[in-house]
Design an enzyme around this catalytic site. Structure first.
Site, PDB file in Angstrom:
ATOM      1  N   CYS A 260       0.791  -1.237   0.000  1.00  0.00           N
ATOM      2  CA  CYS A 260       0.000   0.000   0.000  1.00  0.00           C
ATOM      3  C   CYS A 260       0.823   1.287   0.000  1.00  0.00           C
ATOM      4  O   CYS A 260       0.719   2.071  -0.943  1.00  0.00           O
ATOM      5  CB  CYS A 260      -0.965  -0.003   1.183  1.00  0.00           C
ATOM      6  SG  CYS A 260      -2.280  -1.212   0.976  1.00  0.00           S
ATOM      7  N   ARG A 327       4.760  -8.702  -0.351  1.00  0.00           N
ATOM      8  CA  ARG A 327       4.709  -7.772  -1.482  1.00  0.00           C
ATOM      9  C   ARG A 327       5.460  -6.490  -1.114  1.00  0.00           C
ATOM     10  O   ARG A 327       5.177  -5.880  -0.101  1.00  0.00           O
ATOM     11  CB  ARG A 327       3.255  -7.438  -1.845  1.00  0.00           C
ATOM     12  CG  ARG A 327       2.496  -8.612  -2.442  1.00  0.00           C
ATOM     13  CD  ARG A 327       1.051  -8.269  -2.738  1.00  0.00           C
ATOM     14  NE  ARG A 327       0.264  -8.099  -1.537  1.00  0.00           N
ATOM     15  CZ  ARG A 327      -1.034  -7.768  -1.533  1.00  0.00           C
ATOM     16  NH1 ARG A 327      -1.661  -7.567  -2.675  1.00  0.00           N
ATOM     17  NH2 ARG A 327      -1.693  -7.625  -0.406  1.00  0.00           N
TER      18      ARG A 327
END
Ligand code: NAD
Length: 429
Positions: A260, A327
């Site tokens: 994010c 990620r």
């Protein structure tokens, strides 16, 4: 209420499960057939504390089910939440093709009025585009309202955050969908803010950018601390106790990562640029974050000198504690950089080993954290898992060629480490 969630990933699965937990009837949709098969068989594709138990319970009690068919989801629900990826494009802007695809799929399955709620993080004005797309591709020509409901959950605390949110933001273009959406969130007893749709979309990018800014701020302070002999943790405690500032997101370290912050920051910079504003403040946040990793690598290289064939144990692979998500993980980035210099890596993470294996081919994965140190020239703490504090340091010292620890997350007490004979390097202390 009857709800469907399109996209059953970190956000979608938590959202759907927590909706079912408060009594809503939920269908979770995903185009990944393997993921849906796993969920149908009672498995769970991600690690998130407390989630597995809630999925099992709500599935067994008949409030939660899974399918690969968006049509089935749309037909079964009055309100459709979109929780698909919004990854970055090479220029930093947002790839909205997943959102557009889902809007088209919803449109072609709609036979009556629906409320479509975007939960994915999107650039301001995306809701407007979603509404236009649905109108264009809906053969039945039925009405729909598009709503923005940005998600603020933190991976690792996602269930807790969803069940007890600080606030729920609902962005609308008319009054029509407000009552139904308020009803969806009523069981959580959280403050609900109803805004225009553009403001709701902006709130998410503005919030994540501010949190990233806080991290870069304390990382910049850590530099000044290192240059003066001050301790960044003491400084963070001192400023964080001011209620206007707050202690959270003031931990110096390797910098932020994950799926994010980096992408939302570049998206917000790009959006601002397209609107004619050069958001230099946020570009500086990015720069400080990138430099933080460089400085940490330099500390390692300055101490170990030649990295080629040095055996380094890395504790932590997830982008932060309590998750299996790798990620954009700074820990993985660090591993790749060490491997590039020729280092030999032994790595461990309490939950992210399986996911890390897919992106970190040349490392030895060690199941027991206390076995990582075997024969190592140095240890590196790359993720702030609290269990690393229980590392058997006495054993590690004995099995290493030399007791050197680079603590990228300031987990250990510097004085204690030195007292026990370690060469100990952390951040800003
Ligand atoms: P994710 O990759 O974990 O999950 C997305 C899911 O959507 C995947 O399972 C994928 O297979 C599925 N999908 C993609 N296209 C689809 C389609 N056309 N139909 C059905 N399913 C489809 O992503 P995520 O982390 O859950 O993030 C989703 C969104 O939420 C992003 O916009 C992200 O920025 C935002 N967000 C994420 C977090 C977080 O902590 N992960 C927090 C707040 C907001």
């Amino acid at each position: 209420m009857n709800i469907s969630i399109i996209g059953t990933g970190y956000v979608g699965l938590v959202t759907g499960t927590c909706f079912a937990e408060v009594g809503h009837q939920v269908v979770c949709v995903d185009c990944d057939a393997g993921k849906i098969e796993l969920l149908k068989a009672g498995g769970i594709p991600i690690y998130e504390p407390g989630l597995k138990e809630l999925v099992e319970k709500n599935t067994a009690e008949g409030r939660l089910r899974f399918t690969t068919s968006t049509r089935e989801g749309v037909e079964a629900s009055d309100i459709i939440f979109i929780a698909v990826p919004t990854p970055p494009l090479p220029d930093g802007s947002v790839d909205l093709s997943f959102i557009e695809g889902v809007a088209r799929d919803i449109a072609s399955a709609m036979t009556g009025y629906k409320i479509v709620v975007d939960k994915s993080t999107v650039p301001v004005k995306t809701g407007q585009k979603v509404a236009e797309t649905i109108q264009r591709y809906c053969k039945a020509k039925v009405e729909c309202d598009v709503v923005s409901n940005p998600e603020f959950l933190r991976e690792g605390f996602a269930v807790e955050d969803f069940m007890r949110p600080d606030r729920v933001v609902i962005g609308v273009t008319s009054e029509r969908p407000v009552k139904a959406i308020q009803e969806v969130f009523a069981p959580y007893n959280a403050p609900v803010i109803v805004t225009d749709i553009h403001s709701a979309e902006l709130i998410k990018h503005a919030a994540n950018s501010f949190l990233a800014l806080k991290i870069s701020y304390i990382n910049a302070i850590s530099l000044v601390c290192e240059a003066t002999g001050a301790n960044v943790q003491e400084v963070a405690n001192g400023i964080g106790m001011d209620a206007r500032i707050g202690r959270r997101f003031l931990d110096a370290g390797l910098g932020f990562g994950g799926s994010c912050f980096p992408k939302d920051l570049s998206a917000f910079i790009k959006i601002s640029e397209q609107l004619g504003y050069d958001f230099r403040l946020l570009r500086e946040v990015q720069r400080i974050n990138a430099e933080q990793m460089e400085r940490f690598l330099k500390k390692i290289a300055d101490t170990l000198w030649v990295l080629k064939e040095k055996r380094i144990g890395v504790l932590g692979l997830a982008f932060k504690q309590n998750t299996d998500d790798v990620r954009n993980s700074p820990a993985i980035d660090l591993c790749h950089r060490l491997l590039k210099e020729g280092a030999v890596l032994r790595v461990h993470d309490p939950k992210a080993m399986e996911k890390a294996k897919a992106v970190l081919k040349e490392a030895t994965f060690v199941a027991d954290m206390n076995a990582v140190a075997d024969g190592c020239d140095a240890l590196v703490v790359a993720t702030e898992w609290p269990e690393f504090k229980k590392l058997d340091l006495e054993h590690a010292r004995k099995v290493m060629t030399h007791p050197i620890l680079f603590d990228g997350r300031n987990l250990f007490d510097a004085r204690e480490m030195e007292r026990h004979g370690w060469i100990y390097k952390s951040v800003g202390r």
